[in-house]
Design an enzyme around this catalytic site. Structure first.
Site, mmCIF file in Angstrom:
data_model
loop_
_atom_site.group_PDB
_atom_site.id
_atom_site.type_symbol
_atom_site.label_atom_id
_atom_site.label_comp_id
_atom_site.label_asym_id
_atom_site.label_seq_id
_atom_site.Cartn_x
_atom_site.Cartn_y
_atom_site.Cartn_z
ATOM 1 N N CYS A 113 0.849 -1.294 0.141
ATOM 2 C CA CYS A 113 0.242 0.000 0.031
ATOM 3 C C CYS A 113 0.899 1.237 0.067
ATOM 4 O O CYS A 113 1.326 1.557 -1.012
ATOM 5 C CB CYS A 113 -1.075 0.078 1.150
ATOM 6 S SG CYS A 113 -2.429 1.236 0.989
ATOM 7 N N HIS A 199 -3.721 -4.942 0.738
ATOM 8 C CA HIS A 199 -3.306 -5.263 2.072
ATOM 9 C C HIS A 199 -3.412 -6.662 2.356
ATOM 10 O O HIS A 199 -4.386 -7.268 2.920
ATOM 11 C CB HIS A 199 -4.017 -4.348 3.099
ATOM 12 C CG HIS A 199 -3.612 -3.174 3.276
ATOM 13 N ND1 HIS A 199 -2.502 -2.659 3.934
ATOM 14 C CD2 HIS A 199 -4.156 -1.737 2.796
ATOM 15 C CE1 HIS A 199 -2.417 -1.469 4.215
ATOM 16 N NE2 HIS A 199 -3.524 -0.886 2.991
ATOM 17 N N GLU A 201 -2.111 -8.394 4.612
ATOM 18 C CA GLU A 201 -1.946 -8.621 6.220
ATOM 19 C C GLU A 201 -3.291 -8.389 6.774
ATOM 20 O O GLU A 201 -3.287 -8.606 8.046
ATOM 21 C CB GLU A 201 -0.958 -7.765 6.674
ATOM 22 C CG GLU A 201 -1.085 -6.197 6.857
ATOM 23 C CD GLU A 201 -1.073 -5.589 5.555
ATOM 24 O OE1 GLU A 201 -1.102 -4.134 5.612
ATOM 25 O OE2 GLU A 201 -1.048 -6.013 4.522
#
Length: 252
Positions: A113, A199, A201
């Site tokens: 990002c 993202h 994660e």
């Protein structure tokens, strides 16, 4: 036995309270992702946090210390609420450090990002606000042929939380994918770096906390938030993307 894979996570922001309490910073969030990804690869014995995966965390927003490249094998640039295009000291230092990583050929780079945008900026391409507005929650990412080859998928589903973009893929860099709201969703240079705008994660809980907080602050409308919240729990390919990161970092 291979030596440990030493990853320096440059924390470009602090998570919101619930996420921070659970993970202790974005370094903890990425430790969770990469550990799950190592397990998915059946490499937990070689890449587990107690054996072959060594993750250090660096607060580069309020701190000024960076890892020495001779002490690490990879750098991971996290996401952030800050603007990658701003002319402020800590972001300028980060761009300069990223350029120093790109100038050598041993330490590899992962950008997520904001980190994806910093890599673009370090390579001299424009980063800034998209005229398409926010891209939020689990969205589809159409892959190029190189993206399909790298991720082993025909299309990727990934959590998103951004309104800034990399406008163009730098010369000599492979575009990995795109979406209707973002033409440059990922970049790749063999043996040097992989970046993604999304993202991998983020969990449903992390994404939900951000959406709810930003809605209360007036960043998102109620309708926009409700629509996004309806997609935060959708299946996504975060662990698979993390596995691709690990394979890339282990490649000769």
């Amino acid at each position: 036995m291979r030596p440990p894979l030493r990853i320096a996570v440059l924390e470009c922001d602090t998570p919101l309270p619930n996420t921070n309490c659970r993970y202790n910073g974005y370094g903890g969030v990425f430790t969770a992702l990469l550990t799950a990804s190592a397990k998915a690869l059946n490499h937990l014995d070689r890449l587990g946090p107690e054996t072959g995966l060594q993750i250090s965390k660096w607060d580069i927003v309020s701190g000024t210390e960076y890892p020495k490249l001779e002490d690490i094998d990879a750098v991971l640039l996290t996401g952030s609420k800050h603007n990658s295009f701003e002319d402020v000291p800590w972001i300028n230092r980060l761009v300069e450090f990223t350029q120093s990583v790109l100038a050598q050929d041993r330490v590899r780079l992962l950008g997520i990002c904001f980190g994806h945008q910093i890599v673009g900026r370090a390579l001299g391409v424009k980063v800034g606000r998209s005229n398409q507005g926010w891209e939020i929650a689990v969205c589809g990412m159409d892959l190029t042929e190189k993206g399909k080859e790298l991720f082993g998928l025909d299309r990727i589903r990934i959590q998103q939380m951004h309104q800034d973009i990399v406008f163009d893929c730098p010369p000599g860099v492979a575009l990995l994918g795109s979406s209707p709201r973002c033409a440059v969703q990922g970049m790749y240079s063999p043996g040097r770096f992989i970046t993604v705008q999304g993202h991998p994660e983020f969990t449903q809980e992390i994404e939900t906390e951000i959406i709810q907080t930003r809605t209360k602050a007036g960043v998102f409308s109620e309708d926009q938030a409700l629509e996004a919240l309806s997609r935060t729990g959708n299946e996504h390919d975060g662990v698979s993307i993390g596995a691709t990161f690990l394979k890339f970092l282990r490649e000769d």
